[in-house]
Design a protein around this motif. Structure first.
Motif, short mmCIF file in Angstrom:
data_model
loop_
_atom_site.label_atom_id
_atom_site.label_comp_id
_atom_site.label_asym_id
_atom_site.label_seq_id
_atom_site.Cartn_x
_atom_site.Cartn_y
_atom_site.Cartn_z
N GLU A 226 0.87 -0.98 0.03
CA GLU A 226 -0.16 0.20 -0.22
C GLU A 226 1.18 1.73 -0.15
OE1 GLU A 226 -2.94 -0.49 3.49
OE2 GLU A 226 -3.46 -1.36 2.52
N THR A 227 1.94 1.45 1.26
CA THR A 227 2.81 2.86 1.18
C THR A 227 3.71 2.90 -0.59
OG1 THR A 227 3.32 2.28 3.03
CG2 THR A 227 4.62 3.42 2.16
N ARG A 230 1.16 4.29 -3.39
CA ARG A 230 0.94 5.22 -2.51
C ARG A 230 2.71 6.25 -3.13
NH1 ARG A 230 -1.11 4.48 1.50
NH2 ARG A 230 0.95 5.26 2.84
N MET A 231 3.01 5.73 -3.00
CA MET A 231 4.20 6.84 -3.45
C MET A 231 4.83 6.82 -4.93
SD MET A 231 6.41 7.79 -1.20
CE MET A 231 6.50 7.36 1.12
N LYS A 232 3.93 5.94 -6.01
CA LYS A 232 3.83 6.11 -7.65
C LYS A 232 2.45 7.10 -7.80
CE LYS A 232 2.84 3.33 -11.29
NZ LYS A 232 4.33 3.98 -12.49
N TYR A 233 1.16 6.48 -7.60
CA TYR A 233 -0.29 6.58 -7.94
C TYR A 233 -0.25 8.08 -6.98
CZ TYR A 233 -0.07 2.42 -9.95
OH TYR A 233 -0.31 1.56 -10.72
N ARG A 234 -0.10 8.67 -5.94
CA ARG A 234 -0.04 10.01 -5.85
C ARG A 234 1.24 11.07 -4.86
NH1 ARG A 234 -4.05 8.27 -0.12
NH2 ARG A 234 -5.95 7.12 -1.21
N GLY A 235 2.20 10.61 -5.64
CA GLY A 235 3.36 11.78 -5.71
C GLY A 235 4.39 11.77 -3.96
N GLY A 236 3.62 11.02 -3.49
CA GLY A 236 4.68 11.11 -2.48
C GLY A 236 6.19 11.10 -2.09
N ASN A 237 6.65 10.31 -2.70
CA ASN A 237 8.15 10.29 -2.81
C ASN A 237 9.18 11.36 -2.86
OD1 ASN A 237 11.02 9.18 -2.51
ND2 ASN A 237 10.75 8.47 -4.36
N ASN A 319 8.26 8.74 -13.41
CA ASN A 319 7.31 7.78 -12.37
C ASN A 319 7.42 7.34 -11.29
OD1 ASN A 319 5.57 8.30 -15.18
ND2 ASN A 319 6.24 6.98 -15.83
#
Length: 320
Positions: A226-227, A230-237, A319
């Motif tokens: 899940e984490t 989320r980093m990929k699809y919500r740009g959290g990284n 990406n």
């Protein structure tokens, strides 16, 4: 018969030898056996185990439930066994974490490092030497299964994995290089030589696993998925792995403090992942903010006269 201690060194600024053979004593092998070994691993790691055939290898990572990496490794098969190639320090601490969940599957995990020797081989003569030793070797094939062991093809570099006795016989009286030479090549390739001290600190994208095809975003659930998603699809990284090269007179380890040059002076920035030194020459990989300018300058805190500059990555981080 054992392999003689390597006597040769190589610096990244020097020409690469025509044949560089390095016993990679810092690496180990985790073996996963049992009728559910693939399905067990598939539900634990970032790589798509079910899509991996006997003639390929891939990168992968094992994460904790929060998506932070416990290890990064090369994954491949020898016969019916799945093998994870990673630093020995990581293996010893990550094996108990894997075993916590293996009790629910028909899978067994073991540290088999003592049974195998891992040789890093590169240079313009590497493919010819391997073909002379193993006529079945095909350099166009990502992984070559041998009667005993395997050869992993990594472009211009090869990993030869053999039982210890067989490996010693193959390189008897050959000039051998210290494993730091191979580590330097891995750093220049932008690979994640994760140190045990950094377990549980980085999500896989912070060490560029997505750029190495070490993360499947379509395989379904796995530990920490899940984490990672989320980093990929919500740009959290907001961090990535970078390569730095320069000079430093102090001894540098992953615990050393890296500092960024600012207008008002220097401030701590990033985390060193892996470092190789030859004299005052220093090459390292570090996790830094992913908006770090290409012309940024760094130093090692223990040596105010040191200077490090970013080097280009051999892949893109789109990406992430």
């Amino acid at each position: 018969m054992s392999i003689a201690a390597p006597q040769l060194s190589w610096a990244p600024d020097a020409p690469l030898p025509a044949l560089l053979i390095s016993p990679l004593s810092h690496l180990g092998l985790m073996q996963v056996t049992g009728e559910q070994n693939r399905s067990f691993l598939h539900g634990q790691i970032t790589a798509d185990v079910n899509a991996l055939d006997a003639n390929r290898w891939c990168w992968g990572a094992h994460c904790d439930p929060k998506g932070k990496m416990l290890s990064a490794f090369r994954l491949f098969a020898i016969a019916d066994s799945m093998m994870l190639l990673m630093p020995k320090e990581l293996l010893s601490s990550d094996l108990p974490e894997f075993r916590k969940y293996a009790v629910f599957s028909k899978a067994e995990l073991d540290d088999v490092s003592a049974q195998w020797t891992i040789l890093g081989i590169t240079g313009t003569g590497a493919a010819d030497w391997l073909h002379g030793q193993f006529p079945q070797f095909n350099r166009e094939q990502p992984l070559c299964q041998l009667e005993q062991g395997v050869i992993l093809n990594d472009g211009e570099r090869f990993l030869l994995i053999l039982p210890t006795q067989a490996a010693a016989e193959r390189v008897q009286e050959m000039p051998l290089y210290h494993h730091s030479a191979w580590q330097a090549l891995e750093i220049l390739a932008g690979y994640p030589g994760l140190d045990a001290a950094h377990q549980g600190q980085f999500v896989p994208q912070m060490c560029n696993l997505q750029a190495l095809d070490g993360i499947s975003f379509t395989k379904g659930c796995y530990m920490g998925q899940e984490t990672v998603a989320r980093m990929k699809y919500r740009g959290g990284n907001k961090r990535a792995l970078y390569i730095l090269k320069g000079h430093c007179s102090a001894n540098v380890t992953p615990a050393s403090t890296l500092e960024l040059a600012m207008e008002e002076g220097f401030r701590p920035q990033g985390t060193i992942v892996e470092a190789v030194q030859n004299g005052d020459q220093l090459l390292l990989s570090a996790v830094l903010p992913n908006d770090t300018p290409a012309d940024a300058r760094f130093r090692i805190a223990d040596d105010p006269q040191s200077l490090l500059a970013l080097q280009p990555l051999p892949y893109t981080l789109e990406n992430a």
